[in-house]
Design a protein around this motif. Structure first.
Motif, PDB file in Angstrom:
ATOM      1  N   THR A  26       0.837  -1.189   0.000  1.00  0.00           N
ATOM      2  CA  THR A  26       0.000   0.000   0.000  1.00  0.00           C
ATOM      3  C   THR A  26       0.879   1.249   0.000  1.00  0.00           C
ATOM      4  O   THR A  26       1.878   1.304   0.710  1.00  0.00           O
ATOM      5  N   TRP A  27       0.499   2.231  -0.770  1.00  0.00           N
ATOM      6  CA  TRP A  27       1.232   3.501  -0.847  1.00  0.00           C
ATOM      7  C   TRP A  27       0.363   4.647  -0.340  1.00  0.00           C
ATOM      8  O   TRP A  27      -0.845   4.703  -0.600  1.00  0.00           O
ATOM      9  N   TYR A  28       1.037   5.554   0.395  1.00  0.00           N
ATOM     10  CA  TYR A  28       0.373   6.729   0.944  1.00  0.00           C
ATOM     11  C   TYR A  28       1.144   7.982   0.546  1.00  0.00           C
ATOM     12  O   TYR A  28       2.353   7.944   0.320  1.00  0.00           O
ATOM     13  N   GLN A  29       0.410   9.105   0.533  1.00  0.00           N
ATOM     14  CA  GLN A  29       0.982  10.415   0.225  1.00  0.00           C
ATOM     15  C   GLN A  29       0.729  11.314   1.437  1.00  0.00           C
ATOM     16  O   GLN A  29      -0.377  11.306   1.989  1.00  0.00           O
ATOM     17  N   GLN A  30       1.741  12.060   1.845  1.00  0.00           N
ATOM     18  CA  GLN A  30       1.552  12.964   2.971  1.00  0.00           C
ATOM     19  C   GLN A  30       2.049  14.359   2.652  1.00  0.00           C
ATOM     20  O   GLN A  30       3.206  14.543   2.256  1.00  0.00           O
ATOM     21  N   PHE A  31       1.168  15.344   2.880  1.00  0.00           N
ATOM     22  CA  PHE A  31       1.531  16.758   2.790  1.00  0.00           C
ATOM     23  C   PHE A  31       1.855  17.256   4.193  1.00  0.00           C
ATOM     24  O   PHE A  31       1.400  16.673   5.190  1.00  0.00           O
ATOM     25  N   PRO A  32       2.609  18.346   4.303  1.00  0.00           N
ATOM     26  CA  PRO A  32       2.975  18.865   5.625  1.00  0.00           C
ATOM     27  C   PRO A  32       1.761  19.146   6.493  1.00  0.00           C
ATOM     28  O   PRO A  32       0.757  19.667   6.027  1.00  0.00           O
ATOM     29  N   GLN A  68      -0.477  17.314   7.635  1.00  0.00           N
ATOM     30  CA  GLN A  68      -1.686  16.545   7.364  1.00  0.00           C
ATOM     31  C   GLN A  68      -1.402  15.071   7.581  1.00  0.00           C
ATOM     32  O   GLN A  68      -0.253  14.637   7.551  1.00  0.00           O
ATOM     33  N   GLY A  69      -2.464  14.296   7.763  1.00  0.00           N
ATOM     34  CA  GLY A  69      -2.296  12.862   7.838  1.00  0.00           C
ATOM     35  C   GLY A  69      -2.050  12.272   6.455  1.00  0.00           C
ATOM     36  O   GLY A  69      -2.470  12.840   5.451  1.00  0.00           O
ATOM     37  N   PRO A  70      -1.355  11.149   6.389  1.00  0.00           N
ATOM     38  CA  PRO A  70      -1.145  10.491   5.097  1.00  0.00           C
ATOM     39  C   PRO A  70      -2.472  10.130   4.439  1.00  0.00           C
ATOM     40  O   PRO A  70      -3.469   9.872   5.115  1.00  0.00           O
ATOM     41  N   ARG A  71      -2.439  10.098   3.125  1.00  0.00           N
ATOM     42  CA  ARG A  71      -3.637   9.786   2.346  1.00  0.00           C
ATOM     43  C   ARG A  71      -3.355   8.584   1.473  1.00  0.00           C
ATOM     44  O   ARG A  71      -2.308   8.510   0.828  1.00  0.00           O
ATOM     45  N   PHE A  72      -4.276   7.645   1.442  1.00  0.00           N
ATOM     46  CA  PHE A  72      -4.138   6.438   0.622  1.00  0.00           C
ATOM     47  C   PHE A  72      -4.060   6.806  -0.858  1.00  0.00           C
ATOM     48  O   PHE A  72      -4.831   7.623  -1.351  1.00  0.00           O
ATOM     49  N   ILE A  73      -3.098   6.184  -1.556  1.00  0.00           N
ATOM     50  CA  ILE A  73      -2.987   6.391  -3.002  1.00  0.00           C
ATOM     51  C   ILE A  73      -3.433   5.151  -3.754  1.00  0.00           C
ATOM     52  O   ILE A  73      -4.310   5.209  -4.614  1.00  0.00           O
ATOM     53  N   ILE A  74      -2.801   4.018  -3.452  1.00  0.00           N
ATOM     54  CA  ILE A  74      -3.033   2.822  -4.240  1.00  0.00           C
ATOM     55  C   ILE A  74      -2.581   1.598  -3.468  1.00  0.00           C
ATOM     56  O   ILE A  74      -1.704   1.695  -2.597  1.00  0.00           O
ATOM     57  N   TYR A  76       6.082  10.272   0.150  1.00  0.00           N
ATOM     58  CA  TYR A  76       5.385   9.061  -0.258  1.00  0.00           C
ATOM     59  C   TYR A  76       5.917   7.872   0.537  1.00  0.00           C
ATOM     60  O   TYR A  76       7.119   7.650   0.616  1.00  0.00           O
ATOM     61  N   TYR A  77       4.991   7.119   1.115  1.00  0.00           N
ATOM     62  CA  TYR A  77       5.351   5.971   1.946  1.00  0.00           C
ATOM     63  C   TYR A  77       4.802   4.685   1.327  1.00  0.00           C
ATOM     64  O   TYR A  77       3.670   4.663   0.829  1.00  0.00           O
ATOM     65  N   CYS A  78       5.579   3.612   1.416  1.00  0.00           N
ATOM     66  CA  CYS A  78       5.022   2.311   1.068  1.00  0.00           C
ATOM     67  C   CYS A  78       4.980   1.455   2.324  1.00  0.00           C
ATOM     68  O   CYS A  78       5.869   1.543   3.182  1.00  0.00           O
ATOM     69  N   VAL A  96      -5.109   8.193 -10.172  1.00  0.00           N
ATOM     70  CA  VAL A  96      -3.984   9.059  -9.825  1.00  0.00           C
ATOM     71  C   VAL A  96      -2.620   8.401 -10.009  1.00  0.00           C
ATOM     72  O   VAL A  96      -1.613   9.092 -10.129  1.00  0.00           O
ATOM     73  N   ALA A  97      -2.546   7.069 -10.001  1.00  0.00           N
ATOM     74  CA  ALA A  97      -1.244   6.415 -10.031  1.00  0.00           C
ATOM     75  C   ALA A  97      -1.357   4.992 -10.548  1.00  0.00           C
ATOM     76  O   ALA A  97      -2.446   4.452 -10.705  1.00  0.00           O
ATOM     77  N   SER A  98      -0.176   4.417 -10.816  1.00  0.00           N
ATOM     78  CA  SER A  98      -0.083   3.000 -11.140  1.00  0.00           C
ATOM     79  C   SER A  98       0.906   2.364 -10.178  1.00  0.00           C
ATOM     80  O   SER A  98       1.847   3.026  -9.705  1.00  0.00           O
ATOM     81  N   LEU A  99       0.693   1.099  -9.916  1.00  0.00           N
ATOM     82  CA  LEU A  99       1.573   0.347  -9.034  1.00  0.00           C
ATOM     83  C   LEU A  99       2.025  -0.898  -9.777  1.00  0.00           C
ATOM     84  O   LEU A  99       1.185  -1.690 -10.226  1.00  0.00           O
TER      85      LEU A  99
END
Lengths: 111, 113
Positions: free
Chosen positions: A34-40, A42-48, A86-88, A59-62
């Motif tokens: 699972t990958w997440y995106q985090q802005f300053p 803010q909490g991380p947001r699920f990407i894919i 970006y976190y995995c 928004v993305a491919s994995l």
């Protein structure tokens, strides 16, 4: 716990495709990626999320190779607003072992 | 569907005091996990609760504790605050069992002076 390794930072120009790779050599058979995106501030947001081969959403491919020991998040045509960390994560469906985040990759998009 | 709600959004405390932070998960989510994030640092896992039981714990001192209520809402408490406890505290909820991802709130910014 499957440990993940990602590059600390990456730079990209606007409009380019960005690929961020995550290594997870000891991923278990039942683990998802699972990958997440985090802005300053803010909490991380699920990407894919994926299990094997390729997954694509709006928004993305994995990309996940057959051995599943790594995965690559692909962001098409990035914009300045994609500047983020970006976190995995890897873990199974129980949710009991997908809680430990690595250092993440700080992506900076340059105009 | 409402997202994960954390209260308060900002908090200023003095060294030695204690603080309680609250997290309301998404309806139907029974797992709540807590994270500490300090400037320039990644997300440090504190603990996770599932069905009112602590299921996982990170490497934090006993001053950090939590609990979960029967409605899945969760609180975390930090006693004897230290300057180094200043951080963004994030909570996430999930619906374990089907591989669904974590859903995060926007955190509580704690400043210890």
């Amino acid at each position: 716990l499957a440990k993940t390794t990602q590059p600390i930072s990456m730079d990209s120009y606007e409009g380019q495709e960005v690929n961020i790779t995550c290594s997870h050599n000891n991923i278990a058979t039942n683990d998802y990626i699972t990958w997440y995106q985090q802005f300053p501030s803010q909490g991380p947001r699920f990407i894919i999320q994926g299990y094997k081969t390729k997954v694509t959403n709006e928004v993305a491919s994995l990309f996940i190779p057959a051995d599943r020991k790594s995965s690559t998040l692909s962001l098409p045509r990035v914009s300045l607003s994609d500047t983020a960390v970006y976190y995995c994560l890897v873990g199974d469906a129980t949710g009991a072992n997908n809680l430990f985040f690595g250092t993440g990759t700080r992506l900076t998009v340059i105009p | 569907k409402a997202g994960v709600t954390q209260t308060p959004r900002y908090l200023i405390k003095t060294r030695g005091q204690q603080v309680t932070l609250s997290c309301s998960p998404i309806s139907g989510h029974r797992s709540v996990s807590w994270y500490q994030q300090t400037p320039g640092q990644g997300l440090q896992f504190l603990f996770e609760y599932f069905s009112e039981t602590q299921r996982n714990k990170g490497n934090f001192p006993g001053r950090f504790s939590g609990r979960q209520f029967s409605n899945s809402r969760s609180e975390m408490n930090v006693s004897t605050l230290e300057l180094g406890d200043s951080a963004l505290y994030l909570c996430a909820s999930s619906r374990p069992g089907d591989g669904s991802p974590l859903h995060f709130g926007n955190g509580t910014r704690l400043t210890v002076t």
